[in-house]
Design a protein around this motif. Sequence first.
Motif, PDB file in Angstrom:
ATOM      1  N   VAL A  18       0.869  -1.180   0.000  1.00  0.00           N
ATOM      2  CA  VAL A  18       0.000   0.000   0.000  1.00  0.00           C
ATOM      3  C   VAL A  18       0.904   1.228   0.000  1.00  0.00           C
ATOM      4  O   VAL A  18       1.668   1.450   0.951  1.00  0.00           O
ATOM      5  CB  VAL A  18      -0.926   0.037   1.228  1.00  0.00           C
ATOM      6  CG1 VAL A  18      -1.784   1.298   1.183  1.00  0.00           C
ATOM      7  CG2 VAL A  18      -1.809  -1.195   1.272  1.00  0.00           C
ATOM      8  N   VAL A  19       0.842   2.007  -1.065  1.00  0.00           N
ATOM      9  CA  VAL A  19       1.705   3.180  -1.197  1.00  0.00           C
ATOM     10  C   VAL A  19       1.051   4.412  -0.580  1.00  0.00           C
ATOM     11  O   VAL A  19       1.703   5.207   0.107  1.00  0.00           O
ATOM     12  CB  VAL A  19       2.046   3.438  -2.675  1.00  0.00           C
ATOM     13  CG1 VAL A  19       2.909   4.696  -2.813  1.00  0.00           C
ATOM     14  CG2 VAL A  19       2.770   2.240  -3.268  1.00  0.00           C
ATOM     15  N   ASP A  20      -0.241   4.576  -0.794  1.00  0.00           N
ATOM     16  CA  ASP A  20      -0.969   5.752  -0.322  1.00  0.00           C
ATOM     17  C   ASP A  20      -1.579   5.470   1.052  1.00  0.00           C
ATOM     18  O   ASP A  20      -2.480   4.640   1.184  1.00  0.00           O
ATOM     19  CB  ASP A  20      -2.071   6.102  -1.326  1.00  0.00           C
ATOM     20  CG  ASP A  20      -2.837   7.365  -0.929  1.00  0.00           C
ATOM     21  OD1 ASP A  20      -2.425   8.025   0.051  1.00  0.00           O
ATOM     22  OD2 ASP A  20      -3.836   7.668  -1.604  1.00  0.00           O
ATOM     23  N   THR A  21      -1.097   6.167   2.093  1.00  0.00           N
ATOM     24  CA  THR A  21      -1.610   5.940   3.440  1.00  0.00           C
ATOM     25  C   THR A  21      -3.043   6.425   3.602  1.00  0.00           C
ATOM     26  O   THR A  21      -3.695   6.081   4.596  1.00  0.00           O
ATOM     27  CB  THR A  21      -0.727   6.635   4.489  1.00  0.00           C
ATOM     28  OG1 THR A  21      -0.661   8.039   4.207  1.00  0.00           O
ATOM     29  CG2 THR A  21       0.670   6.056   4.490  1.00  0.00           C
ATOM     30  N   GLN A  22      -3.534   7.235   2.671  1.00  0.00           N
ATOM     31  CA  GLN A  22      -4.916   7.687   2.740  1.00  0.00           C
ATOM     32  C   GLN A  22      -5.872   6.727   2.037  1.00  0.00           C
ATOM     33  O   GLN A  22      -7.084   6.928   2.054  1.00  0.00           O
ATOM     34  CB  GLN A  22      -5.050   9.090   2.119  1.00  0.00           C
ATOM     35  CG  GLN A  22      -4.184  10.144   2.795  1.00  0.00           C
ATOM     36  CD  GLN A  22      -4.450  10.233   4.284  1.00  0.00           C
ATOM     37  OE1 GLN A  22      -5.579  10.105   4.737  1.00  0.00           O
ATOM     38  NE2 GLN A  22      -3.394  10.465   5.051  1.00  0.00           N
ATOM     39  N   GLN A  23      -5.287   5.681   1.427  1.00  0.00           N
ATOM     40  CA  GLN A  23      -6.125   4.695   0.744  1.00  0.00           C
ATOM     41  C   GLN A  23      -7.017   3.979   1.745  1.00  0.00           C
ATOM     42  O   GLN A  23      -6.589   3.643   2.849  1.00  0.00           O
ATOM     43  CB  GLN A  23      -5.227   3.679   0.024  1.00  0.00           C
ATOM     44  CG  GLN A  23      -5.975   2.567  -0.688  1.00  0.00           C
ATOM     45  CD  GLN A  23      -5.027   1.598  -1.374  1.00  0.00           C
ATOM     46  OE1 GLN A  23      -3.876   1.936  -1.642  1.00  0.00           O
ATOM     47  NE2 GLN A  23      -5.493   0.399  -1.654  1.00  0.00           N
ATOM     48  N   LYS A  24      -8.251   3.740   1.362  1.00  0.00           N
ATOM     49  CA  LYS A  24      -9.180   3.044   2.230  1.00  0.00           C
ATOM     50  C   LYS A  24      -9.074   1.553   1.984  1.00  0.00           C
ATOM     51  O   LYS A  24      -9.336   1.063   0.883  1.00  0.00           O
ATOM     52  CB  LYS A  24     -10.607   3.524   1.980  1.00  0.00           C
ATOM     53  CG  LYS A  24     -11.603   3.020   3.023  1.00  0.00           C
ATOM     54  CD  LYS A  24     -12.953   3.700   2.874  1.00  0.00           C
ATOM     55  CE  LYS A  24     -13.922   3.254   3.966  1.00  0.00           C
ATOM     56  NZ  LYS A  24     -15.238   3.934   3.856  1.00  0.00           N
ATOM     57  N   LEU A  25      -8.650   0.820   3.016  1.00  0.00           N
ATOM     58  CA  LEU A  25      -8.476  -0.625   2.882  1.00  0.00           C
ATOM     59  C   LEU A  25      -9.699  -1.348   3.421  1.00  0.00           C
ATOM     60  O   LEU A  25     -10.279  -0.944   4.428  1.00  0.00           O
ATOM     61  CB  LEU A  25      -7.234  -1.078   3.657  1.00  0.00           C
ATOM     62  CG  LEU A  25      -5.888  -0.517   3.201  1.00  0.00           C
ATOM     63  CD1 LEU A  25      -4.773  -1.138   4.015  1.00  0.00           C
ATOM     64  CD2 LEU A  25      -5.663  -0.762   1.726  1.00  0.00           C
ATOM     65  N   GLU A  26     -10.072  -2.403   2.759  1.00  0.00           N
ATOM     66  CA  GLU A  26     -11.180  -3.216   3.238  1.00  0.00           C
ATOM     67  C   GLU A  26     -10.679  -4.634   3.470  1.00  0.00           C
ATOM     68  O   GLU A  26      -9.790  -4.842   4.280  1.00  0.00           O
ATOM     69  CB  GLU A  26     -12.345  -3.143   2.238  1.00  0.00           C
ATOM     70  CG  GLU A  26     -12.938  -1.732   2.155  1.00  0.00           C
ATOM     71  CD  GLU A  26     -14.109  -1.633   1.214  1.00  0.00           C
ATOM     72  OE1 GLU A  26     -14.401  -2.632   0.515  1.00  0.00           O
ATOM     73  OE2 GLU A  26     -14.755  -0.569   1.181  1.00  0.00           O
ATOM     74  N   ASN A  27     -11.199  -5.602   2.788  1.00  0.00           N
ATOM     75  CA  ASN A  27     -10.777  -6.981   3.014  1.00  0.00           C
ATOM     76  C   ASN A  27      -9.453  -7.268   2.327  1.00  0.00           C
ATOM     77  O   ASN A  27      -9.242  -6.890   1.171  1.00  0.00           O
ATOM     78  CB  ASN A  27     -11.839  -7.956   2.511  1.00  0.00           C
ATOM     79  CG  ASN A  27     -13.115  -7.876   3.340  1.00  0.00           C
ATOM     80  OD1 ASN A  27     -13.053  -7.629   4.539  1.00  0.00           O
ATOM     81  ND2 ASN A  27     -14.243  -8.077   2.700  1.00  0.00           N
ATOM     82  N   LEU A  28      -8.565  -7.949   3.034  1.00  0.00           N
ATOM     83  CA  LEU A  28      -7.286  -8.373   2.472  1.00  0.00           C
ATOM     84  C   LEU A  28      -7.243  -9.894   2.439  1.00  0.00           C
ATOM     85  O   LEU A  28      -7.911 -10.560   3.235  1.00  0.00           O
ATOM     86  CB  LEU A  28      -6.121  -7.851   3.326  1.00  0.00           C
ATOM     87  CG  LEU A  28      -5.937  -6.340   3.397  1.00  0.00           C
ATOM     88  CD1 LEU A  28      -4.741  -6.005   4.268  1.00  0.00           C
ATOM     89  CD2 LEU A  28      -5.753  -5.747   2.010  1.00  0.00           C
ATOM     90  N   PRO A  29      -6.450 -10.482   1.550  1.00  0.00           N
ATOM     91  CA  PRO A  29      -6.328 -11.943   1.511  1.00  0.00           C
ATOM     92  C   PRO A  29      -5.770 -12.474   2.834  1.00  0.00           C
ATOM     93  O   PRO A  29      -4.984 -11.802   3.507  1.00  0.00           O
ATOM     94  CB  PRO A  29      -5.340 -12.181   0.363  1.00  0.00           C
ATOM     95  CG  PRO A  29      -5.383 -10.931  -0.461  1.00  0.00           C
ATOM     96  CD  PRO A  29      -5.674  -9.820   0.499  1.00  0.00           C
ATOM     97  N   GLU A  30      -6.178 -13.684   3.199  1.00  0.00           N
ATOM     98  CA  GLU A  30      -5.675 -14.286   4.421  1.00  0.00           C
ATOM     99  C   GLU A  30      -4.172 -14.539   4.311  1.00  0.00           C
ATOM    100  O   GLU A  30      -3.655 -14.804   3.225  1.00  0.00           O
ATOM    101  CB  GLU A  30      -6.403 -15.601   4.708  1.00  0.00           C
ATOM    102  CG  GLU A  30      -7.836 -15.412   5.167  1.00  0.00           C
ATOM    103  CD  GLU A  30      -8.451 -16.715   5.661  1.00  0.00           C
ATOM    104  OE1 GLU A  30      -7.723 -17.723   5.696  1.00  0.00           O
ATOM    105  OE2 GLU A  30      -9.641 -16.707   6.020  1.00  0.00           O
ATOM    106  N   GLY A  31      -3.477 -14.465   5.437  1.00  0.00           N
ATOM    107  CA  GLY A  31      -2.039 -14.703   5.445  1.00  0.00           C
ATOM    108  C   GLY A  31      -1.228 -13.556   4.891  1.00  0.00           C
ATOM    109  O   GLY A  31      -0.073 -13.731   4.515  1.00  0.00           O
ATOM    110  N   THR A  32      -1.816 -12.358   4.843  1.00  0.00           N
ATOM    111  CA  THR A  32      -1.156 -11.200   4.251  1.00  0.00           C
ATOM    112  C   THR A  32      -0.196 -10.535   5.223  1.00  0.00           C
ATOM    113  O   THR A  32      -0.488 -10.381   6.409  1.00  0.00           O
ATOM    114  CB  THR A  32      -2.214 -10.170   3.796  1.00  0.00           C
ATOM    115  OG1 THR A  32      -2.935 -10.699   2.691  1.00  0.00           O
ATOM    116  CG2 THR A  32      -1.571  -8.852   3.387  1.00  0.00           C
TER     117      THR A  32
END
Length: 771
Positions: A354-368
């Motif tokens: 994730v480059v942009d700290t203002q990016q809105k993150l939702e679900n990520l793959p398991e084991g990330t």
Amino acid sequence: MEKLYWLDQVKLPDRILVGEKAFQLSRVGQCGYPVVSGFVVSATVFQQFLETLNSSESLVADLPHSSLHLDVDNSLQLQEVAVRLRQEVLNAVLPSHWVETIYEAARQWNAKCLIFRPSLVLPVVNGKGRHSGLLESQVCWYEPEAMGSALQRTWSQLFRAKSLLYWQRLGIDLQKVSLAVLVQPLWSARASGSVCCRDSGLEIQATWGLEMAMTQGEVLPDFYQVQRDGSVISRRLGNKMLAYRLKSDDGVQVDTPLAVATDNNCLQAYLLDFESQHEYALAEEHLQQLVALSCRLVRTLGAFSLKWMLLESADAVQIYLTQFINISPFTHSLPKIKGVAAARGCVSGNAYIVVDTQQKLENLPEGTILIASAISPHWLPVLKQVVGIITEQGGLTSHGAILARELNIPAVVNAANATVLFQTGEHIFLDGDNGEINRFANNQAKSTENAEVQINPLPFTPPLPLPPSPPITATRLLVNLSQSSLITEVQNLPIDGVGLLRSELMAVEILAGEHPHTWLAQGRKEQLLKLWVEQILKFARAFAPQPVFYRSLDLRTHEQPPHHLEEHSQLPMLGLRGTFSYLQNPALFDLELAAIATVQQSGYSNLRLLLPFVRTVEEFVFCRNRVLQAGLNSVSGFQLWIMAEVPSVLFLLPEYVKAGVQGISIGTNDLTQLLLGVDRDQGQLAAAFDELHPAVMSAIAQLIRMSREAGIPCSLCGQAPALYPEMIDQLVEWGISSISVEPEAVGRTIRAIARAEQRLILQAARQKLIT
């Protein structure tokens, strides 16, 4: 029971039956290296045991073939299921001939005590390899009943809450889990420790007595840096106040309040004398023997990590290996990226950039493993999904590091250019203990099934077993907290309340990734107030009647979502923050006071208010007037404290007390950075950020002394006591009222406080005898 597998006879086809730890150790022993003798109760025996269980609970009755469909995010359900499963294992009756077989096999050692070490092999799932660190060794007397109980305790750990969570998160079918148990004799050791082979050379750790003091984090071991040619290039004396031995070795019982025993009363912790505390646990000749042994292992077997013990007999002192893990598939000849170790634990997984700290993150793959320039607090819901965190910026006291430690997620911060050096989907290994990240070569990413790494799984569990009856201390022990999801676990710790409730982190979930001023500007004040009350109420209710010190918002511009009313500060750490921001715009502070007042009206009088980053008496007076207007002081027990972290408090404390300050809490993080001129978020300045610097320690001593003279309590809530247990000796001697630490540090801190107080009592008694 089928045959037992003796270490000196284990063959390659036996690997899946004896487990990875036992197999690796047998391999080393069969190469002629000194290994403690042992035999393995195979994984087949465990499977046979599970098939004999007869339970009215269908989940348990079909256990070998159960997929355990439970909601692991429901902590109550998870705990209930774990308790049922473990009790089923512990209460079952072992076949008598099984116990007799193990008892007779161990007879040849003539040992009074045995250790049962879990040897676990997991299937490869979604490219992720085998992991260990979930299960702990069990110690018992050489007695049939005790040995049977130790075997069942070892097996039962497979179904602890954190284990069940781990299996389900990785999609592991329990019937494919192989759990063997390595049984070995246990004797009191002169010293013990570990060796880790890295590209730069060998890293050796050593402590007095058995390994438990080091593995449980109760001591800071001696440390040696050794080159591949065997030359010792640096050494550091550790902080070793206690050691473990067998309780019955010489018939002499150690009369100490620190005595800690297993369920079978086999081990005892004891205080080391002053001379031993200030000596290296390894004499020079034994150090050279260990170095020579390790260098031979490197040439024979490649990169490794191992544990060793120094046994002393009537005619010789001998080094023996108790554990060996070949880590070549992970680290040997592979490039490393260095950073700052921020949260303990090691884990492998797939990178997510994730480059942009203002990016809105939702679900990520398991084991990330999340890699970003910095961690934005509004990512908190997503952080609970990842297995590791890497940041390019930040230090040990950044919000990202604090959240990682609180959530028990391995983390490395200040890893330069990490978002460029790695790619999303790339398989990597994160070492949160040493601040390193390893890249897998293409032909090695597929071979991780041959290696073991440790993992700190969620949810939070104390890494150090607490004594059955925690010591009673005059110095109060409090806990730093921000996540309501951890309340259930923290409630069971031997604490006297919450010494620091971080409001800005507590509120992350309710703000939905927006700046709180945005809520107010959009006319959502009442909605925000309701949510704020609900959050504070959770903590007040859970810990009542113990105090909860709520620290009002300390919003640092660079750690918050953008808001049009604020300009981005060129010096974010020293920008518009703390109580000075309340003077500029008191709307949020007033909302916090209204929320506290509402909680008080609900019948809870255990809330205290901590004002952050107070620069001047005038700022405090402004805040106190608004507190009075909100009516908070009308509730009996309410107190208004300030964080003592801006150096001006060293000169103004008497004036603060006259203005109404009722207590102070020393924030070592900010106090250190301001006294030494070191931005605590700049990891490359980590060497200069020293909480033990004479200037910092002198300031802390002065604040404690001034508080006692003024008749107000003084607490301390920074990271320093957890990182440097030796600081606790000084704090107690100076008369600190309370110490507040992260949940993971509670066990070792309460022991350190007890030791420090006991030492003062003994010194006073000796002085009285002299006079």
